[in-house]
Scaffold this motif. Sequence first.
Motif, PDB file in Angstrom:
ATOM      1  N   UNK A  59      70.969  40.440  62.264  1.00  0.00           N
ATOM      2  CA  UNK A  59      71.319  39.098  61.822  1.00  0.00           C
ATOM      3  C   UNK A  59      70.043  38.387  61.388  1.00  0.00           C
ATOM      4  N   UNK A  60      70.193  37.502  60.389  1.00  0.00           N
ATOM      5  CA  UNK A  60      69.031  36.793  59.868  1.00  0.00           C
ATOM      6  C   UNK A  60      69.365  35.321  59.648  1.00  0.00           C
ATOM      7  N   UNK A  61      68.360  34.488  59.826  1.00  0.00           N
ATOM      8  CA  UNK A  61      68.492  33.104  59.418  1.00  0.00           C
ATOM      9  C   UNK A  61      68.554  33.049  57.895  1.00  0.00           C
ATOM     10  N   UNK A  62      69.271  32.077  57.374  1.00  0.00           N
ATOM     11  CA  UNK A  62      69.408  31.964  55.919  1.00  0.00           C
ATOM     12  C   UNK A  62      68.041  31.815  55.249  1.00  0.00           C
ATOM     13  N   UNK A  63      67.121  31.173  55.921  1.00  0.00           N
ATOM     14  CA  UNK A  63      65.812  30.893  55.337  1.00  0.00           C
ATOM     15  C   UNK A  63      64.964  32.142  55.119  1.00  0.00           C
ATOM     16  N   UNK A  64      65.302  33.237  55.786  1.00  0.00           N
ATOM     17  CA  UNK A  64      64.502  34.459  55.658  1.00  0.00           C
ATOM     18  C   UNK A  64      65.301  35.621  55.091  1.00  0.00           C
ATOM     19  N   UNK A  65      66.580  35.424  54.896  1.00  0.00           N
ATOM     20  CA  UNK A  65      67.438  36.510  54.416  1.00  0.00           C
ATOM     21  C   UNK A  65      66.946  37.000  53.063  1.00  0.00           C
ATOM     22  N   UNK A  66      66.835  38.310  52.935  1.00  0.00           N
ATOM     23  CA  UNK A  66      66.348  38.907  51.693  1.00  0.00           C
ATOM     24  C   UNK A  66      64.847  39.069  51.639  1.00  0.00           C
ATOM     25  N   UNK A  67      64.135  38.436  52.566  1.00  0.00           N
ATOM     26  CA  UNK A  67      62.663  38.534  52.587  1.00  0.00           C
ATOM     27  C   UNK A  67      62.165  39.252  53.845  1.00  0.00           C
ATOM     28  N   UNK A  68      62.856  39.058  54.962  1.00  0.00           N
ATOM     29  CA  UNK A  68      62.448  39.658  56.234  1.00  0.00           C
ATOM     30  C   UNK A  68      63.405  40.780  56.601  1.00  0.00           C
ATOM     31  N   UNK A  69      62.859  41.785  57.280  1.00  0.00           N
ATOM     32  CA  UNK A  69      63.669  42.900  57.772  1.00  0.00           C
ATOM     33  C   UNK A  69      63.292  43.203  59.211  1.00  0.00           C
ATOM     34  N   UNK A  70      64.302  43.209  60.064  1.00  0.00           N
ATOM     35  CA  UNK A  70      64.087  43.567  61.472  1.00  0.00           C
ATOM     36  C   UNK A  70      64.476  45.023  61.667  1.00  0.00           C
ATOM     37  N   UNK A  71      63.739  45.710  62.524  1.00  0.00           N
ATOM     38  CA  UNK A  71      64.058  47.088  62.858  1.00  0.00           C
ATOM     39  C   UNK A  71      63.541  47.374  64.254  1.00  0.00           C
ATOM     40  N   UNK A  72      63.975  48.466  64.807  1.00  0.00           N
ATOM     41  CA  UNK A  72      63.503  48.852  66.131  1.00  0.00           C
ATOM     42  C   UNK A  72      63.369  50.348  66.209  1.00  0.00           C
ATOM     43  N   UNK A  73      62.434  50.789  67.042  1.00  0.00           N
ATOM     44  CA  UNK A  73      62.224  52.200  67.331  1.00  0.00           C
ATOM     45  C   UNK A  73      62.368  52.347  68.837  1.00  0.00           C
ATOM     46  N   UNK A  74      63.520  52.805  69.266  1.00  0.00           N
ATOM     47  CA  UNK A  74      63.769  52.886  70.705  1.00  0.00           C
ATOM     48  C   UNK A  74      62.906  53.949  71.388  1.00  0.00           C
ATOM     49  N   UNK A  75      62.452  54.910  70.625  1.00  0.00           N
ATOM     50  CA  UNK A  75      61.563  55.927  71.198  1.00  0.00           C
ATOM     51  C   UNK A  75      60.172  55.356  71.470  1.00  0.00           C
ATOM     52  N   UNK A  76      59.806  54.327  70.729  1.00  0.00           N
ATOM     53  CA  UNK A  76      58.500  53.701  70.896  1.00  0.00           C
ATOM     54  C   UNK A  76      58.567  52.368  71.627  1.00  0.00           C
TER      55      UNK A  76
END
Length: 124
Positions: A59-76
């Motif tokens: 999920x993203x705030x409208x102000x950052x949508x299209x510019x920010x990307x969240x991701x996770x590495x559960x192994x790290x």
Amino acid sequence: QVQLVESGGGLVQAGGSLRLSCAASGRTFSSYAMGWFRQAPGKEREFVSAISRSGGTTSYADSVKGRFTISRDNAKNTVYLQMNSLKPEDTAVYYCAADFSPAFSTRASDMDVWGKGTLVTVSS
């Protein structure tokens, strides 16, 4: 007890990019959702982005949508926030947070553990 440590902040020119990282310890990382929030000087803390335990829902705030990307590495045990096309109004202290509840939340009040934050400054 979960501990969160952010890194990757700094000074960047408008239009530039940064990648924030948040390293977690103390509990099985894949058992909780994660969020990024930010707080600019004189303003309240606001939601930026969130990611579910598996990483399958974001999920993203409208102000950052299209510019920010969240991701996770559960192994790290790490969650990332890739920030592109940065604007001066993105200047803030960025915090990562852990959400232990079963539901996926974007509210700061639902977060259980917070990191100490990393400063992002975007110059015009």
